[in-house]
Motif scaffolding. Structure first.
Motif, PDB file in Angstrom:
ATOM      1  N   PHE A 184       0.829  -1.206   0.000  1.00 38.33           N
ATOM      2  CA  PHE A 184       0.000   0.000   0.000  1.00 38.33           C
ATOM      3  C   PHE A 184       0.865   1.259   0.000  1.00 38.33           C
ATOM      4  N   GLN A 187       1.613   2.028  -3.391  1.00 44.10           N
ATOM      5  CA  GLN A 187       0.464   2.532  -4.134  1.00 44.10           C
ATOM      6  C   GLN A 187       0.361   4.047  -3.940  1.00 44.10           C
ATOM      7  N   ALA A 287      -1.995 -10.248  -3.805  1.00 46.85           N
ATOM      8  CA  ALA A 287      -2.128  -8.941  -3.155  1.00 46.85           C
ATOM      9  C   ALA A 287      -1.508  -7.825  -3.991  1.00 46.85           C
ATOM     10  N   TYR A 290      -3.479  -6.963  -7.127  1.00 49.89           N
ATOM     11  CA  TYR A 290      -4.818  -6.549  -6.720  1.00 49.89           C
ATOM     12  C   TYR A 290      -4.815  -5.105  -6.227  1.00 49.89           C
ATOM     13  N   ILE A 291      -3.820  -4.768  -5.401  1.00 48.47           N
ATOM     14  CA  ILE A 291      -3.780  -3.437  -4.804  1.00 48.47           C
ATOM     15  C   ILE A 291      -3.140  -2.422  -5.749  1.00 48.47           C
ATOM     16  N   THR A 293      -2.984  -2.267  -9.129  1.00 44.64           N
ATOM     17  CA  THR A 293      -3.504  -1.920 -10.457  1.00 44.64           C
ATOM     18  C   THR A 293      -4.888  -1.313 -10.409  1.00 44.64           C
ATOM     19  N   ARG A 294      -5.607  -1.570  -9.372  1.00 40.49           N
ATOM     20  CA  ARG A 294      -7.014  -1.144  -9.302  1.00 40.49           C
ATOM     21  C   ARG A 294      -7.794  -1.623 -10.527  1.00 40.49           C
ATOM     22  N   GLY A 295      -7.369  -2.754 -11.067  1.00 40.78           N
ATOM     23  CA  GLY A 295      -8.121  -3.332 -12.175  1.00 40.78           C
ATOM     24  C   GLY A 295      -7.909  -2.661 -13.515  1.00 40.78           C
ATOM     25  N   GLN A 303      -4.752 -13.457 -10.724  1.00 48.04           N
ATOM     26  CA  GLN A 303      -6.080 -12.830 -10.803  1.00 48.04           C
ATOM     27  C   GLN A 303      -6.988 -13.595 -11.758  1.00 48.04           C
TER      28      GLN A 303
END
Lengths: 349, 268
Positions: A184, A187, A287, A290-291, A293-295, A303
């Motif tokens: 995080f 991020q 993790a 997932y954290i 790229t925010r999709g 994923q």
């Protein structure tokens, strides 16, 4: 087995076998085997489904013919004959409908068929993601090795034991802090309006979409898993006798040769463990992508696995994907053991 | 200790300093955003010091239910993984070379398997028995690999055991079970404590295996992960600060304990 009973007595041995059995068979072997089995079958239309469907069409045609017959019968003037004929048609119709229902049941009930098709589902798009995941994980492993080797060597061989223990405590703290928090932090740093982009802005650069491009995933992954390389390396280098290094130096070996001929051969088990851990954690990381790229960026292979199970709910394909990942990780482990000539006992300590 | 000339020592020191900065600066960024009175979490916009994100965490029901789930799972994992790990180590100590090799390979294999594989395969197995994913599958999946850690710790301890005491007890007429209870178990006690702590922490902090095995339920850590994705509230940073504090305290305590143990061993 008799040795076990002789050493611990019957009741205790029974308990030991019970718990070991639950663990080995119930928690390790059974799940893996059932996952492999799940990846090898899928529900398919039954064989001969096409012929059954032709039969059903034929029966529907007969129903249509009966409907025409019924129209003719209804024009009949003799009430008694009309009633009898209608009853006959009704009976025929009911019989046909029962047959159709039975056939349709067989036609639409899928049967379990063993096949390798689940692996074929990957297609080029997913195969590319699989390859990208593996390549990136190898790169994480390589970067970690190159960055951590001097650190581990310096701490283990050049510092006094006192300083070394303080430094190692300093490294244990970030190592022990939950993986998610470390991810995080990156991020925030690489965000559109984070400190890195602020800094770039001061030099007149446009904001860089680190998170959206997938760069962030790689950066955070190196950061999250690099310490899994330091500790194994440190542990083996600590056991290296400094006299060996001294002797090599006295005999005129260059620094490069000392490392190549003395230090690195000694560090093989540590290198193997470090590479295996960093590779496995990266390739199996959910993790970080997932954290980070925010999709928005293209997904990590993990994923895809998650989606097969919990969104697309195709468990057979999901199991095939998971198994593919497991196979690659296992091959990597055997590869490292082979190249560095270490065995499992050296690795799992 | 300047064995390699002062120039290269300086370079190494500098390198190590940079590495430490690389390790700790990102954590500093996260901590700073946790006490910044600005949402979403940021350090580029500074609005002054605040502790309100901690109170926000205090009133978040989902976080609390996650914490309860985490504790339930961690305690159950301890209760399952410790006896399994100990049984495994005891079993290995009595097997012949060849069979020990095979059993050992199976027992450490969970440590070399990606966590998600352990999680998802457990879910697949139990779905066949009609059990949907939840706390139960998470407990089993976590225990599978945490027992491996316990097994390795017990094995290391058992290898250092002096068997003369046990033999003396047996000569004096103790049953096998009694000798185990009175001699071996007390000898293993320090390892049981350490293994229990490690098992608890491994379970509590786990994300990868848990997210694939817990189904629609959640733990504190999986909930934190879900909130991080969109980085909406600095509450996450506040929780991060709490995690960091606990970690630092534990790490310092651990190193103090280890130092004391070493001194005691040196004295003995």
């Amino acid at each position: 087995m008799t040795r076990l009973f002789r050493a611990f007595g019957t009741p205790l041995s029974a308990l030991i076998l019970l718990f070991s059995g639950i663990w080995i068979f119930g928690l390790i072997a059974a799940p893996q085997l059932i996952m492999i089995e799940q990846s090898l079958w899928r529900m398919e239309r039954p064989t001969g489904a096409a012929e059954i469907s032709v039969q059903i069409d034929g029966l529907y045609n007969q129903l249509d013919v009966l409907a025409l017959d019924r129209a003719t019968v209804e024009a009949e003037t003799d009430a008694a004959k009309r009633a009898a004929d209608l009853a006959a048609i009704d009976a025929k119709e009911a019989g046909l409908k029962v047959d159709i229902a039975a056939l349709e049941e067989t036609e639409s009930t899928p049967v379990k068929v063993y096949t390798l098709a689940n692996f074929g589902q990957m297609g080029t798009a997913h195969l590319a993601i699989f390859a990208k995941t593996i390549a990136a994980s190898l790169a994480v492993s390589a970067i970690a090795l190159v960055v951590c080797y001097p650190i581990a060597y310096a701490v283990a061989k050049l510092e006094t034991p006192r300083t070394a223990s303080v430094i190692m405590l300093g490294l244990v703290i970030p190592y022990a802090i939950n993986e998610l928090l470390r991810i995080f932090a990156w991020q925030m740093i690489l965000n559109q309006n984070g400190p890195v982009n602020l800094l770039l802005g001061l030099f007149g650069f446009d904001p860089v979409p680190f998170l959206e491009s997938g760069t962030g995933v790689f950066v955070a992954m190196v950061y999250a898993y690099i310490l899994f390389m330091v500790f194994p390396l440190y542990n083996v280098l600590e056991t290296l006798d400094s006299n060996q290094v001294e002797a090599a130096r006295d005999l005129g070996a260059s620094t490069w040769n000392i490392h190549r001929r003395v230090v690195i051969p000694h560090a093989r088990p540590g290198i193997a463990v470090g590479c295996i851990m960093t590779f496995m954690l990266s390739a199996g990381s959910y993790a970080v992508p997932y954290i980070m790229t925010r999709g928005t960026a293209s997904p990590w292979f993990t994923q895809l696995i998650y989606n097969r199970f919990f969104e697309a709910t195709n468990w057979n394909v999901g199991a095939a994907y998971a198994l593919s990942l497991l196979v690659v990780c296992t091959l990597f482990i055997f590869g490292m053991m082979r190249i560095l000539k270490v065995n499992l006992k050296d690795i799992a300590k | 200790m300047t064995r390699t000339g002062t120039g290269s020592t300086f370079v190494l020191r500098l390198y190590m300093g940079l590495f430490f900065a690389y390790m700790f600066l990102p954590l500093g960024v996260m901590v700073a955003a946790g006490v910044n009175d600005y949402s979403p979490p940021s350090i580029t916009v500074w609005q002054g010091f605040t502790l309100r994100w901690f109170t926000e965490f205090w009133t978040d029901a989902r976080m609390w239910s996650g914490l309860v789930n985490s504790l339930i799972i961690a305690v159950a994992v301890m209760a399952l993984a410790l006896p399994m790990g100990l049984s495994g180590a005891l079993l290995l100590s009595q097997l012949g070379r060849r069979s020990a090799g095979i059993v050992y390979t199976v027992m450490v294999s969970p440590l070399l398997t990606p966590g998600l594989i352990i999680g998802i395969s457990t879910v697949i197995l139990w779905r066949n028995f009609g059990t949907t994913a939840g706390l139960f599958t998470a407990i089993l999946a976590q225990s599978a690999f945490i027992a491996s850690y316990a097994m390795l710790m017990f094995m290391a301890r058992l290898q250092r055991q002096d068997h003369t005491l046990e033999e003396a007890a047996l000569d004096l007429g103790a049953t096998r079970a009694r000798a185990f209870r009175r001699i071996t178990l007390p000898f293993l006690k320090p390892t049981i404590v350490t293994a229990a702590v490690i098992a608890f922490l491994q379970s509590f902090e786990n994300y990868n295996t848990t997210i694939f095995s817990i189904g629609g339920n959640h733990t504190l850590v999986t909930e934190i992960g879900a909130r991080m994705r969109f980085g909406i509230s600095p509450m996450i940073n506040a929780i991060g600060i709490l995690f960091i504090l606990v970690t630092v305290i534990c790490a310092v305590l651990w190193s103090l304990l280890r130092q004391r143990e070493r001194r005691r061993e040196a004295a003995a």
